[in-house]
Scaffold this active site. Structure first.
Site, PDB file in Angstrom:
ATOM      1  N   HIS A  38     -36.333  34.211-105.072  1.00 17.00           N
ATOM      2  CA  HIS A  38     -36.295  33.327-106.236  1.00 17.00           C
ATOM      3  C   HIS A  38     -37.506  32.413-106.295  1.00 17.00           C
ATOM      4  O   HIS A  38     -38.083  32.036-105.265  1.00 17.00           O
ATOM      5  CB  HIS A  38     -35.037  32.452-106.193  1.00 17.00           C
ATOM      6  CG  HIS A  38     -33.849  33.079-106.839  1.00 17.00           C
ATOM      7  ND1 HIS A  38     -33.152  32.468-107.859  1.00 17.00           N
ATOM      8  CD2 HIS A  38     -33.237  34.263-106.631  1.00 17.00           C
ATOM      9  CE1 HIS A  38     -32.151  33.253-108.244  1.00 17.00           C
ATOM     10  NE2 HIS A  38     -32.186  34.349-107.507  1.00 17.00           N
ATOM     11  N   GLU A 107     -34.441  38.059-113.474  1.00 18.41           N
ATOM     12  CA  GLU A 107     -33.843  37.009-114.291  1.00 18.41           C
ATOM     13  C   GLU A 107     -34.948  36.145-114.890  1.00 18.41           C
ATOM     14  O   GLU A 107     -35.955  35.860-114.236  1.00 18.41           O
ATOM     15  CB  GLU A 107     -32.916  36.099-113.455  1.00 18.41           C
ATOM     16  CG  GLU A 107     -31.795  36.817-112.761  1.00 18.41           C
ATOM     17  CD  GLU A 107     -32.152  37.130-111.305  1.00 18.41           C
ATOM     18  OE1 GLU A 107     -33.164  36.595-110.777  1.00 18.41           O
ATOM     19  OE2 GLU A 107     -31.420  37.924-110.698  1.00 18.41           O
TER      20      GLU A 107
END
Length: 321
Positions: A38, A107
């Site tokens: 991330h 994402e």
């Protein structure tokens, strides 16, 4: 028998702590480990997002037996697939064959940082398919030139390659991604225990290949404290993939989950220290056909008590699944 894994969740701990955690997980007897990748945490309360590939390199050197895997890396926007191939090959060499490359379509939360916009879902799958093909070509050695719909590769070659190509996993959420995974991947990845995903993967060529799931859990001897922590840090997980892939940052996830209650999270995440409750949460994955399930202990500073409890109580109980 389902293999039980441990998750190095980069959203909730710093780089040194993540490596210490996976070393302890290896010592506790977990069968494998996976690592998120991330740029942002899901929620500000989680508080971290170190570079996963540096963590993996350190983990490869600090451990000796536990397998490592990205869960998952997006090879399309923030990273070019040629760069992902180089990172994966290097990590595999450092890990001496213990690394698997888990890939997904990504994402907006993480990929927006390079300013290229966020493509529609069907375009993201097209990009993922092309990226996998580039990575596989580079894993085979030799010079690669590629001029495709979404990517260009100019005279690329990996000079440091493991003897065997790094296994590639693809994350799935529906029929189209299952078809892609069945055709191109060495294993399938999913975050929900849906038998239909496994069946679709098998139909498209995945039969007999590993299938890896993931389950958030929140161990604490104080169940109320566990529920509170799970709600604070993991309420985002109730949004579902179509929502979670689109939101642009932690503030958006905070707003989207403002009506999620602690009891809502507790229905989906086993909380406390009841071994049977944790086993029953893993069982649907086994029944759906998953061969591996990676647990996520919620709370970056609550890893060592969980790992101690898992070694003594949870892992022995899960051996019966």
């Amino acid at each position: 028998m389902v293999q039980i894994g441990y998750t190095m969740m980069t959203e909730q701990a710093g780089p040194r702590e993540l490596v210490e955690h996976v070393v302890a997980a290896e010592r506790a007897g977990f069968d494998l480990s996976v690592t998120s990748d991330h740029y942002f945490p899901w929620l500000a309360e989680q508080g971290h997002a170190p570079y996963a590939w540096s963590v993996l390199g350190a983990a490869a050197q600090a451990t000796s037996t536990i397998p490592l895997m990205t869960y998952v890396t997006c090879p399309t926007t923030r990273y070019h697939p040629a760069v992902v191939a180089q990172k994966a090959a290097t990590t595999q060499l450092l890990a001496e064959g213990r690394f698997r490359l888990g890939l997904g379509s990504g994402e907006n939360l993480n990929e927006h940082v390079v300013g290229g916009g966020w493509p529609a879902a069907h375009v993201r799958l097209e990009m993922l398919e092309e990226a996998v093909e580039i990575i596989r070509a580079l894993f085979e050695g030799g010079n690669v030139n590629h001029h495709g719909t979404h990517f260009d590769v100019e005279n690329a070659r990996l000079f440091d390659l493991p003897d065997e190509p790094t296994p590639i996993g693809v994350a799935v959420s529906g029929e189209r991604s299952c078809a892609l995974a069945g055709r191109l991947a060495d294993l399938v990845i999913a975050t929900e225990p849906k038998a239909e995903l496994i069946e679709s993967f098998d139909r498209h060529g995945g039969s007999g290949k590993p299938r890896v799931g993931q389950l958030p859990v929140c161990f604490d001897t104080d169940k109320d404290a566990a529920v509170t922590r799970a709600h604070e840090q993991f309420r985002w997980s109730l949004g579902g993939w179509p929502v979670n892939s689109e939101l642009p940052g932690p503030a958006a996830f905070d707003t989207a989950t403002r009506f999620v209650r602690p009891e809502d999270v507790a229905k989906n995440v086993p909380c406390g220290d009841d071994v049977d409750a944790f086993v029953e949460a893993v069982r649907p994955y086994a029944e759906a056909g998953f061969t591996e399930v990676a647990l996520v202990q919620i709370g970056g500073d609550h890893q060592f008590p969980f790992l101690d409890w898992a070694e003594k109580k949870l892992l022995p109980a899960l051996k019966d699944l």
